[in-house]
Design a protein around this motif. Structure first.
Motif, PDB file in Angstrom:
ATOM      1  N   TRP A  69      57.499  59.050  41.757  1.00 17.12           N
ATOM      2  CA  TRP A  69      56.645  59.969  42.747  1.00 17.12           C
ATOM      3  C   TRP A  69      56.142  58.894  43.523  1.00 17.12           C
ATOM      4  O   TRP A  69      55.323  58.057  43.123  1.00 17.12           O
ATOM      5  N   LYS A  70      56.220  59.163  45.066  1.00 10.52           N
ATOM      6  CA  LYS A  70      55.546  58.456  46.170  1.00 10.52           C
ATOM      7  C   LYS A  70      54.205  58.914  46.337  1.00 10.52           C
ATOM      8  O   LYS A  70      53.387  57.926  46.553  1.00 10.52           O
ATOM      9  N   ALA A  71      53.969  60.263  46.492  1.00  7.54           N
ATOM     10  CA  ALA A  71      52.553  60.643  47.337  1.00  7.54           C
ATOM     11  C   ALA A  71      52.346  61.985  46.726  1.00  7.54           C
ATOM     12  O   ALA A  71      53.470  62.840  46.292  1.00  7.54           O
ATOM     13  N   VAL A  72      51.242  62.536  47.205  1.00  3.64           N
ATOM     14  CA  VAL A  72      50.959  63.856  46.710  1.00  3.64           C
ATOM     15  C   VAL A  72      50.447  64.394  48.221  1.00  3.64           C
ATOM     16  O   VAL A  72      49.762  63.653  48.729  1.00  3.64           O
ATOM     17  N   ASN A 125      46.548  58.929  39.436  1.00  4.66           N
ATOM     18  CA  ASN A 125      47.855  59.338  38.786  1.00  4.66           C
ATOM     19  C   ASN A 125      48.511  60.691  39.221  1.00  4.66           C
ATOM     20  O   ASN A 125      47.529  61.599  39.597  1.00  4.66           O
ATOM     21  N   PHE A 126      49.738  60.954  39.224  1.00  6.36           N
ATOM     22  CA  PHE A 126      50.379  62.079  39.331  1.00  6.36           C
ATOM     23  C   PHE A 126      51.069  62.579  38.066  1.00  6.36           C
ATOM     24  O   PHE A 126      51.887  61.894  37.456  1.00  6.36           O
ATOM     25  N   LEU A 127      50.878  63.658  37.535  1.00  7.17           N
ATOM     26  CA  LEU A 127      51.850  64.137  36.177  1.00  7.17           C
ATOM     27  C   LEU A 127      52.485  65.542  36.737  1.00  7.17           C
ATOM     28  O   LEU A 127      51.635  66.758  36.884  1.00  7.17           O
ATOM     29  N   PRO A 128      54.064  65.436  36.789  1.00  4.13           N
ATOM     30  CA  PRO A 128      54.523  66.574  37.277  1.00  4.13           C
ATOM     31  C   PRO A 128      54.641  67.793  35.977  1.00  4.13           C
ATOM     32  O   PRO A 128      54.696  69.026  36.234  1.00  4.13           O
ATOM     33  N   HIS A 129      54.400  67.456  34.757  1.00  3.68           N
ATOM     34  CA  HIS A 129      54.242  68.410  33.718  1.00  3.68           C
ATOM     35  C   HIS A 129      53.194  68.151  32.804  1.00  3.68           C
ATOM     36  O   HIS A 129      53.274  67.698  31.519  1.00  3.68           O
ATOM     37  N   PHE A 130      51.842  68.248  33.466  1.00  2.00           N
ATOM     38  CA  PHE A 130      50.582  67.831  32.663  1.00  2.00           C
ATOM     39  C   PHE A 130      50.600  68.567  31.276  1.00  2.00           C
ATOM     40  O   PHE A 130      50.633  69.765  31.214  1.00  2.00           O
ATOM     41  N   TYR A 140      54.043  67.399  46.810  1.00  2.00           N
ATOM     42  CA  TYR A 140      54.357  65.876  46.200  1.00  2.00           C
ATOM     43  C   TYR A 140      55.821  65.494  46.696  1.00  2.00           C
ATOM     44  O   TYR A 140      56.490  66.113  47.258  1.00  2.00           O
ATOM     45  N   ILE A 141      55.638  64.231  47.006  1.00  2.54           N
ATOM     46  CA  ILE A 141      56.724  63.593  47.438  1.00  2.54           C
ATOM     47  C   ILE A 141      57.430  62.478  46.763  1.00  2.54           C
ATOM     48  O   ILE A 141      56.878  61.542  46.192  1.00  2.54           O
ATOM     49  N   PRO A 142      58.787  63.012  46.422  1.00  2.18           N
ATOM     50  CA  PRO A 142      59.235  61.843  45.264  1.00  2.18           C
ATOM     51  C   PRO A 142      59.622  60.527  45.982  1.00  2.18           C
ATOM     52  O   PRO A 142      59.611  60.373  47.182  1.00  2.18           O
ATOM     53  N   ALA A 143      59.695  59.506  45.054  1.00  2.00           N
ATOM     54  CA  ALA A 143      59.977  58.073  45.657  1.00  2.00           C
ATOM     55  C   ALA A 143      61.425  58.034  45.995  1.00  2.00           C
ATOM     56  O   ALA A 143      62.172  58.736  45.608  1.00  2.00           O
TER      57      ALA A 143
END
Length: 155
Positions: A51-54, A90-95, A152-155
């Motif tokens: 993940w690149k950004a939110v 940090n970014f957690l997609p499935h917290f 959210y923006i994927p890498a």
């Protein structure tokens, strides 16, 4: 009569001795020490670098206008027209939370959350999480601005 007099003397002596002993005050109970353990964030290999950004929506409560700010993971961005800065840690997609460990169960967007800091005039005023599915949980309260995780923006 002599017997009665002896009984009164013994009773008076007993009362005098009892009066000299102050009743013991109960000792104050010790409050248990609460040790707050700091949470540890673990970004698993399946998520790290994916993940690149939110995208964070910032709503000005006074003007009723919203803007979406894209913030890179590990980066800071100043909120235009304010003295606020957002830093995404940090970014957690499935917290998920496992005890004091905060992590992502997968790279699927099942419970997206972003860990961030907000500073005002260079002073940190918030450190916590924004949740896409639960925007009011642990929501940061600011007199002028509201914040929401919106993308959210994927890498």
């Amino acid at each position: 009569m002599k017997r009665l007099l002896n009984l009164l003397v013994v009773l008076a002596a007993a009362l005098a001795v009892a009066g000299c002993n102050e009743p013991k005050k109960p000792e104050p109970k010790q409050q248990p020490q609460v040790v707050k353990k700091e949470s540890t964030v673990v970004v698993p290999p399946a998520v790290k670098g994916k993940w690149k950004a939110v995208k964070i929506e910032i709503t000005d409560k006074i003007s009723k206008k919203s803007t979406v700010l894209t913030v890179g993971i590990g980066s800071k961005e100043k909120i235009p027209g304010s003295d606020l800065t957002i830093e995404v840690e940090n970014f957690l997609p499935h917290f998920v939370m496992e005890g004091t460990t905060l992590t992502s169960e997968s790279n699927d967007l099942k419970n997206p959350a972003v860990q961030m800091r907000i500073s005002q005039g260079g002073k940190e005023i918030y450190k916590g999480w924004l949740f896409k599915l639960f925007p009011t949980i642990h929501a940061f309260q600011h007199p002028q601005y509201g914040f929401a995780l919106v993308g959210y923006i994927p890498a």
